[in-house]
Design a protein around this motif. Sequence first.
Motif, mmCIF file in Angstrom:
data_model
loop_
_atom_site.group_PDB
_atom_site.id
_atom_site.type_symbol
_atom_site.label_atom_id
_atom_site.label_comp_id
_atom_site.label_asym_id
_atom_site.label_seq_id
_atom_site.Cartn_x
_atom_site.Cartn_y
_atom_site.Cartn_z
ATOM 1 N N ASN A 58 -34.953 38.032 -2.385
ATOM 2 C CA ASN A 58 -35.815 38.124 -1.219
ATOM 3 C C ASN A 58 -37.163 38.706 -1.641
ATOM 4 O OD1 ASN A 58 -37.049 38.947 1.307
ATOM 5 N ND2 ASN A 58 -35.014 38.736 2.226
ATOM 6 N N LYS A 59 -38.257 38.128 -1.158
ATOM 7 C CA LYS A 59 -39.597 38.571 -1.546
ATOM 8 C C LYS A 59 -39.877 40.023 -1.188
ATOM 9 C CE LYS A 59 -42.032 34.152 -1.443
ATOM 10 N NZ LYS A 59 -43.103 33.395 -0.768
ATOM 11 N N LYS A 60 -39.166 40.562 -0.210
ATOM 12 C CA LYS A 60 -39.438 41.944 0.196
ATOM 13 C C LYS A 60 -39.057 42.950 -0.897
ATOM 14 C CE LYS A 60 -35.113 42.808 2.689
ATOM 15 N NZ LYS A 60 -34.533 43.072 4.013
ATOM 16 N N PHE A 61 -38.295 42.525 -1.905
ATOM 17 C CA PHE A 61 -37.876 43.413 -2.993
ATOM 18 C C PHE A 61 -38.744 43.319 -4.246
ATOM 19 C CE2 PHE A 61 -33.833 42.660 -0.690
ATOM 20 C CZ PHE A 61 -33.536 43.975 -0.365
ATOM 21 N N ILE A 62 -39.681 42.352 -4.280
ATOM 22 C CA ILE A 62 -40.413 42.099 -5.525
ATOM 23 C C ILE A 62 -41.921 42.136 -5.311
ATOM 24 C CG2 ILE A 62 -38.587 40.824 -6.699
ATOM 25 C CD1 ILE A 62 -39.799 38.216 -5.674
ATOM 26 N N TRP A 63 -42.659 42.351 -6.415
ATOM 27 C CA TRP A 63 -44.128 42.306 -6.411
ATOM 28 C C TRP A 63 -44.558 41.290 -7.456
ATOM 29 C CZ3 TRP A 63 -48.299 42.879 -9.630
ATOM 30 C CH2 TRP A 63 -49.540 43.091 -9.023
ATOM 31 N N GLY A 64 -45.509 40.425 -7.094
ATOM 32 C CA GLY A 64 -46.015 39.415 -8.026
ATOM 33 C C GLY A 64 -46.148 38.042 -7.379
ATOM 34 N N VAL A 65 -45.745 37.948 -6.116
ATOM 35 C CA VAL A 65 -45.938 36.742 -5.309
ATOM 36 C C VAL A 65 -46.369 37.206 -3.914
ATOM 37 C CG1 VAL A 65 -44.329 35.233 -6.526
ATOM 38 C CG2 VAL A 65 -43.501 36.601 -4.629
ATOM 39 N N ASP A 66 -47.162 36.378 -3.245
ATOM 40 C CA ASP A 66 -47.590 36.710 -1.893
ATOM 41 C C ASP A 66 -46.528 36.329 -0.887
ATOM 42 O OD1 ASP A 66 -50.030 37.832 -2.606
ATOM 43 O OD2 ASP A 66 -51.046 35.897 -2.573
ATOM 44 N N LYS A 67 -46.566 36.981 0.266
ATOM 45 C CA LYS A 67 -45.563 36.780 1.309
ATOM 46 C C LYS A 67 -45.379 35.310 1.700
ATOM 47 C CE LYS A 67 -44.212 38.674 5.766
ATOM 48 N NZ LYS A 67 -44.547 39.608 6.835
ATOM 49 N N GLY A 68 -46.455 34.596 1.958
ATOM 50 C CA GLY A 68 -46.353 33.207 2.397
ATOM 51 C C GLY A 68 -46.480 32.187 1.279
ATOM 52 N N GLU A 69 -46.538 32.638 0.031
ATOM 53 C CA GLU A 69 -46.741 31.736 -1.101
ATOM 54 C C GLU A 69 -45.485 30.924 -1.410
ATOM 55 O OE1 GLU A 69 -48.420 32.012 -5.680
ATOM 56 O OE2 GLU A 69 -47.766 33.831 -4.681
ATOM 57 N N THR A 70 -45.686 29.632 -1.614
ATOM 58 C CA THR A 70 -44.577 28.748 -2.029
ATOM 59 C C THR A 70 -45.040 27.913 -3.221
ATOM 60 O OG1 THR A 70 -45.226 26.982 -0.509
ATOM 61 C CG2 THR A 70 -43.621 28.581 0.321
ATOM 62 N N PHE A 71 -44.121 27.627 -4.103
ATOM 63 C CA PHE A 71 -44.392 26.739 -5.247
ATOM 64 C C PHE A 71 -43.096 26.335 -5.895
ATOM 65 C CE2 PHE A 71 -44.789 31.092 -6.764
ATOM 66 C CZ PHE A 71 -44.085 31.108 -7.946
#
Length: 163
Positions: free
Chosen positions: A150-163
């Motif tokens: 889950n993105k809430k646990f990590i730093w290095g990507v933006d909240k709404g970023e997808t790829f």
Amino acid sequence: MARARGVEYVAMMAIALCSAGFGAPAETPPAHRYVSLARGEVNMREGPSFDHKVIWVYHREGLPMQVLAQYDIWQRVRASDGTVGWIQSSMLSAARTVVVAGEKPAPIRDANRINAHVSAYMAPGVVARVQTCTLQFCEVVTAGAVGWVNKKFIWGVDKGETF
């Protein structure tokens, strides 16, 4: 008269060099672009040159950094702890990584769903390669584990970023 022509010549050369891109700052890269450290020892400096004081030495190849600006061969970056400084571009990689933020372990799930089985945990500070990201989860690869975090646990990507 000869001195006046010399001044005109210097002024014209300065204008020509600046219009050719020499001496002017490079274009600012897109906001919130992330990169990672390309080496196991990287100096962060207070300004964009080797003459500037080293303010931090990083010893974590792959650690993510957020690019804030660019000047010549230098990138102004922010680390996950908020530290801001300049790093030479050759010390940075385009490889996308994340670091576990906060004080709690991040669960690695088998699928990109909140109720998917937890197969492992990443400790705070662990760096992982990012394969892909949805709106809420990123697929990561780290030593011994592959899965969705889950993105809430990590730093290095933006909240709404997808790829």
